[in-house]
Design a protein around this motif. Structure first.
Motif, PDB file in Angstrom:
ATOM      1  N   PRO A 223     -22.064  25.476-121.082  1.00 45.67           N
ATOM      2  CA  PRO A 223     -21.972  26.481-120.020  1.00 45.67           C
ATOM      3  C   PRO A 223     -23.371  26.907-119.576  1.00 45.67           C
ATOM      4  O   PRO A 223     -24.203  27.299-120.398  1.00 45.67           O
ATOM      5  CB  PRO A 223     -21.214  27.625-120.690  1.00 45.67           C
ATOM      6  CG  PRO A 223     -20.429  26.978-121.788  1.00 45.67           C
ATOM      7  CD  PRO A 223     -21.296  25.863-122.289  1.00 45.67           C
ATOM      8  N   THR A 224     -23.628  26.810-118.278  1.00 47.09           N
ATOM      9  CA  THR A 224     -24.976  27.047-117.753  1.00 47.09           C
ATOM     10  C   THR A 224     -24.893  27.837-116.454  1.00 47.09           C
ATOM     11  O   THR A 224     -24.133  27.479-115.556  1.00 47.09           O
ATOM     12  CB  THR A 224     -25.691  25.708-117.481  1.00 47.09           C
ATOM     13  OG1 THR A 224     -25.679  24.918-118.672  1.00 47.09           O
ATOM     14  CG2 THR A 224     -27.119  25.936-117.034  1.00 47.09           C
ATOM     15  N   ALA A 225     -25.668  28.918-116.349  1.00 43.29           N
ATOM     16  CA  ALA A 225     -25.733  29.681-115.111  1.00 43.29           C
ATOM     17  C   ALA A 225     -26.317  28.809-114.009  1.00 43.29           C
ATOM     18  O   ALA A 225     -27.344  28.160-114.205  1.00 43.29           O
ATOM     19  CB  ALA A 225     -26.577  30.935-115.304  1.00 43.29           C
ATOM     20  N   VAL A 226     -25.655  28.776-112.849  1.00 40.19           N
ATOM     21  CA  VAL A 226     -26.112  27.895-111.780  1.00 40.19           C
ATOM     22  C   VAL A 226     -27.368  28.466-111.131  1.00 40.19           C
ATOM     23  O   VAL A 226     -27.516  29.681-110.982  1.00 40.19           O
ATOM     24  CB  VAL A 226     -25.011  27.661-110.720  1.00 40.19           C
ATOM     25  CG1 VAL A 226     -23.807  26.991-111.341  1.00 40.19           C
ATOM     26  CG2 VAL A 226     -24.616  28.949-110.023  1.00 40.19           C
ATOM     27  N   GLU A 227     -28.267  27.569-110.755  1.00 40.93           N
ATOM     28  CA  GLU A 227     -29.522  27.939-110.120  1.00 40.93           C
ATOM     29  C   GLU A 227     -29.695  27.126-108.851  1.00 40.93           C
ATOM     30  O   GLU A 227     -29.290  25.961-108.783  1.00 40.93           O
ATOM     31  CB  GLU A 227     -30.700  27.651-111.062  1.00 40.93           C
ATOM     32  CG  GLU A 227     -30.668  28.408-112.384  1.00 40.93           C
ATOM     33  CD  GLU A 227     -30.948  29.900-112.220  1.00 40.93           C
ATOM     34  OE1 GLU A 227     -31.433  30.288-111.139  1.00 40.93           O
ATOM     35  OE2 GLU A 227     -30.670  30.657-113.162  1.00 40.93           O
ATOM     36  N   PRO A 228     -30.321  27.716-107.820  1.00 49.05           N
ATOM     37  CA  PRO A 228     -30.580  26.934-106.616  1.00 49.05           C
ATOM     38  C   PRO A 228     -31.530  25.784-106.898  1.00 49.05           C
ATOM     39  O   PRO A 228     -32.321  25.835-107.848  1.00 49.05           O
ATOM     40  CB  PRO A 228     -31.217  27.965-105.667  1.00 49.05           C
ATOM     41  CG  PRO A 228     -31.751  29.040-106.553  1.00 49.05           C
ATOM     42  CD  PRO A 228     -30.829  29.093-107.734  1.00 49.05           C
ATOM     43  N   GLY A 229     -31.427  24.742-106.090  1.00 49.64           N
ATOM     44  CA  GLY A 229     -32.314  23.599-106.270  1.00 49.64           C
ATOM     45  C   GLY A 229     -32.015  22.778-107.502  1.00 49.64           C
ATOM     46  O   GLY A 229     -32.849  21.984-107.943  1.00 49.64           O
ATOM     47  N   THR A 230     -30.830  22.955-108.084  1.00 49.92           N
ATOM     48  CA  THR A 230     -30.445  22.204-109.280  1.00 49.92           C
ATOM     49  C   THR A 230     -29.126  21.496-109.018  1.00 49.92           C
ATOM     50  O   THR A 230     -28.205  22.064-108.434  1.00 49.92           O
ATOM     51  CB  THR A 230     -30.304  23.134-110.493  1.00 49.92           C
ATOM     52  OG1 THR A 230     -31.536  23.827-110.720  1.00 49.92           O
ATOM     53  CG2 THR A 230     -29.956  22.343-111.746  1.00 49.92           C
ATOM     54  N   VAL A 231     -29.056  20.238-109.460  1.00 52.38           N
ATOM     55  CA  VAL A 231     -27.843  19.431-109.355  1.00 52.38           C
ATOM     56  C   VAL A 231     -27.274  19.263-110.760  1.00 52.38           C
ATOM     57  O   VAL A 231     -27.979  18.837-111.676  1.00 52.38           O
ATOM     58  CB  VAL A 231     -28.138  18.045-108.743  1.00 52.38           C
ATOM     59  CG1 VAL A 231     -26.867  17.198-108.688  1.00 52.38           C
ATOM     60  CG2 VAL A 231     -28.753  18.194-107.350  1.00 52.38           C
ATOM     61  N   TYR A 232     -25.996  19.593-110.923  1.00 49.84           N
ATOM     62  CA  TYR A 232     -25.318  19.493-112.217  1.00 49.84           C
ATOM     63  C   TYR A 232     -24.346  18.325-112.166  1.00 49.84           C
ATOM     64  O   TYR A 232     -23.381  18.338-111.395  1.00 49.84           O
ATOM     65  CB  TYR A 232     -24.580  20.797-112.537  1.00 49.84           C
ATOM     66  CG  TYR A 232     -25.490  22.006-112.534  1.00 49.84           C
ATOM     67  CD1 TYR A 232     -26.141  22.409-113.690  1.00 49.84           C
ATOM     68  CD2 TYR A 232     -25.718  22.728-111.354  1.00 49.84           C
ATOM     69  CE1 TYR A 232     -27.000  23.505-113.678  1.00 49.84           C
ATOM     70  CE2 TYR A 232     -26.570  23.815-111.336  1.00 49.84           C
ATOM     71  CZ  TYR A 232     -27.215  24.207-112.503  1.00 49.84           C
ATOM     72  OH  TYR A 232     -28.066  25.286-112.484  1.00 49.84           O
ATOM     73  N   ILE A 233     -24.595  17.294-112.980  1.00 47.74           N
ATOM     74  CA  ILE A 233     -23.706  16.144-113.083  1.00 47.74           C
ATOM     75  C   ILE A 233     -22.687  16.436-114.182  1.00 47.74           C
ATOM     76  O   ILE A 233     -23.063  16.640-115.349  1.00 47.74           O
ATOM     77  CB  ILE A 233     -24.473  14.855-113.430  1.00 47.74           C
ATOM     78  CG1 ILE A 233     -25.599  14.600-112.412  1.00 47.74           C
ATOM     79  CG2 ILE A 233     -23.523  13.664-113.513  1.00 47.74           C
ATOM     80  CD1 ILE A 233     -25.142  14.214-111.044  1.00 47.74           C
ATOM     81  N   ALA A 234     -21.406  16.500-113.833  1.00 47.92           N
ATOM     82  CA  ALA A 234     -20.380  16.787-114.838  1.00 47.92           C
ATOM     83  C   ALA A 234     -20.386  15.717-115.920  1.00 47.92           C
ATOM     84  O   ALA A 234     -20.546  14.523-115.629  1.00 47.92           O
ATOM     85  CB  ALA A 234     -19.007  16.855-114.180  1.00 47.92           C
ATOM     86  N   ARG A 235     -20.229  16.129-117.140  1.00 51.52           N
ATOM     87  CA  ARG A 235     -20.223  15.187-118.255  1.00 51.52           C
ATOM     88  C   ARG A 235     -19.013  14.270-118.160  1.00 51.52           C
ATOM     89  O   ARG A 235     -17.890  14.712-117.915  1.00 51.52           O
ATOM     90  CB  ARG A 235     -20.204  15.939-119.584  1.00 51.52           C
ATOM     91  CG  ARG A 235     -20.435  15.023-120.780  1.00 51.52           C
ATOM     92  CD  ARG A 235     -20.422  15.798-122.068  1.00 51.52           C
ATOM     93  NE  ARG A 235     -20.838  14.955-123.178  1.00 51.52           N
ATOM     94  CZ  ARG A 235     -20.702  15.278-124.458  1.00 51.52           C
ATOM     95  NH1 ARG A 235     -20.171  16.444-124.782  1.00 51.52           N
ATOM     96  NH2 ARG A 235     -21.093  14.453-125.407  1.00 51.52           N
ATOM     97  N   GLY A 236     -19.236  12.984-118.354  1.00 52.09           N
ATOM     98  CA  GLY A 236     -18.163  12.009-118.239  1.00 52.09           C
ATOM     99  C   GLY A 236     -17.063  12.223-119.255  1.00 52.09           C
ATOM    100  O   GLY A 236     -17.269  12.755-120.345  1.00 52.09           O
ATOM    101  N   GLY A 237     -15.852  11.817-118.869  1.00 54.33           N
ATOM    102  CA  GLY A 237     -14.718  11.879-119.783  1.00 54.33           C
ATOM    103  C   GLY A 237     -14.091  13.247-119.911  1.00 54.33           C
ATOM    104  O   GLY A 237     -13.045  13.389-120.546  1.00 54.33           O
ATOM    105  N   ALA A 238     -14.703  14.286-119.339  1.00 58.27           N
ATOM    106  CA  ALA A 238     -14.166  15.655-119.383  1.00 58.27           C
ATOM    107  C   ALA A 238     -14.075  16.158-117.948  1.00 58.27           C
ATOM    108  O   ALA A 238     -14.284  15.418-116.999  1.00 58.27           O
ATOM    109  CB  ALA A 238     -15.064  16.549-120.237  1.00 58.27           C
ATOM    110  N   ASP A 239     -13.762  17.432-117.783  1.00 63.28           N
ATOM    111  CA  ASP A 239     -13.787  18.065-116.470  1.00 63.28           C
ATOM    112  C   ASP A 239     -14.838  19.161-116.485  1.00 63.28           C
ATOM    113  O   ASP A 239     -15.425  19.485-117.528  1.00 63.28           O
ATOM    114  CB  ASP A 239     -12.411  18.646-116.125  1.00 63.28           C
ATOM    115  CG  ASP A 239     -11.379  17.570-115.843  1.00 63.28           C
ATOM    116  OD1 ASP A 239     -11.773  16.435-115.511  1.00 63.28           O
ATOM    117  OD2 ASP A 239     -10.169  17.864-115.960  1.00 63.28           O
TER     118      ASP A 239
END
Length: 378
Positions: A245-261
């Motif tokens: 769990p990570t607080a979202v920040e501008p200028g950042t791209v979060y790639i969802a971990r594979g195999g989960a949602d």
């Protein structure tokens, strides 16, 4: 009838994969190595090639490069879920392979049989993409897998010249609520053909891109960390795999971990991207519909952009169409650049695509959308 050439140095694996695909109605021939595969291509003329990543003699990357230059065909990589296998497989996807599937053991092939059959069938209807600068990318691919420092080898690629008609004018988004300074969110759903398509988009975002981006790329767990790292090396924005769990920040791209949602939730008043167990009723993971649905619960439509890219099936179409109905912005990748047009086509058919663009023009349109929102808010 779909014709498939199965390339693997293991006689047992060739036989088991050929039996599986044959039982699904495909015409199958096999080759024990890259050299024989290249010799069989002009004779058998397959619709799809399944290619082992690690083979003695001519390795999978070299064979793939030769196929894409000499006899371009949709190629499905068959990879072991090891760090080295994941690295080589991601390079293969960058170099033009359509998709990758887990290499089964002799005892587990039945468990992944449906996935392999569906992937081969989708690949037969795909549009293989020959990588730009293929020879140079092959050289860099081998250097990266050998452990050399790729990050220092070049700068992010420049934008390709836009073809066709100019992008439609972008109307401003609704004003950002004054009570919050958190970034808006761009939700991206992508599947087959995704790694090379993401390379057309993410490296073109500026380092000060004012919103966060969350990507649901259908992919096994072993591949997404490598994908995030590779994209981060060639991009100005920060790109990370969402493992905690990570607080979202501008200028950042979060790639969802594979195999989960992955979902967007509120914790302590902050917007957080968090991995969650895969939904048992969903076919694809990480699931784009689930991600988009969670975003709609946390933010008004005016603070969201939905982008649906290449992939088989319709994941993401339903919820991005809902975003569009609520006044949010949506982008569908056009057929001309999509490896598999299924997902963006589903969004278009639902009337949920605000704009339809080839992949190389999507980043620019995202920039204009977000800039318009910031100007209106100011």
């Amino acid at each position: 009838m779909i014709k498939v050439l199965v390339v693997d140095d293991s006689a047992l694996m060739r036989r088991r994969i050929a039996e599986l695909l044959g039982a699904a109605g495909f015409a199958v021939e096999t080759a024990p190595n890259g050299e024989e595969a290249l010799a069989r291509l002009p004779v058998f003329d397959p619709d799809v090639v399944t290619l082992d990543v690690t083979m003695p003699g001519m390795d999978g990357l070299t064979c793939l490069g030769r196929i894409m230059v000499e006899h371009p065909k949709p190629v499905v990589m068959v990879s072991s879920l090891t760090a080295a296998g994941a690295s080589a497989t991601l390079e293969a996807l960058r170099l033009g392979a359509v998709e990758a599937v887990q290499k089964p053991s002799a005892s587990s092939i039945g468990a992944i049989g449906e996935t392999l059959v569906d992937t081969v069938r989708a690949a037969a209807g795909s549009r293989p993409r020959r990588a730009r600068g293929l020879r140079e990318r092959l050289r860099l691919a081998r250097a990266r897998i050998a452990g050399e420092d790729f990050a220092a080898s070049g700068s992010p690629p420049a934008a390709s010249p836009a073809g066709g008609s100019a992008a439609p004018p972008v109307a401003p988004l609704a004003a950002v609520p004054s009570e919050t300074d958190e970034p808006g969110i761009v939700v991206v759903g992508v599947s087959t053909g995704g790694p090379s398509t993401l390379e057309d988009i993410l490296p073109l975002l500026p380092a000060d891109f004012p919103w966060a981006v969350v990507v649901a790329q259908h992919m096994p767990v072993a591949f997404t960390a490598t994908l995030a790292r590779r994209l981060d090396e060639i991009s100005a924005v920060r790109i990370v795999e969402a493992t905690l769990p990570t607080a979202v920040e501008p200028g950042t791209v979060y790639i969802a971990r594979g195999g989960a949602d992955v979902e967007l939730v509120r914790r302590g008043g902050r917007l957080v991207v968090t991995p969650v167990p895969p939904a048992p009723d969903a076919l694809w993971h990480p699931n784009a519909n689930r991600l988009m649905r969670s975003a709609l619960r946390q933010l008004p439509a005016s603070r969201l952009i939905g982008v649906l890219l290449t992939g088989m099936g319709n994941d993401g179409a339903e919820t991005m169409a809902e975003l569009h109905r609520q006044g949010g912005r949506t982008i569908a990748e056009s057929e001309e650049s999509a490896v598999v047009f299924g997902m963006p086509q589903a969004l278009i058919q639902l009337g949920g695509a605000g704009v339809v663009l080839p992949s190389e023009r999507i980043a620019g349109h995202m920039n204009r959308m977000v800039a318009a929102a910031a100007k209106r808010a100011g």
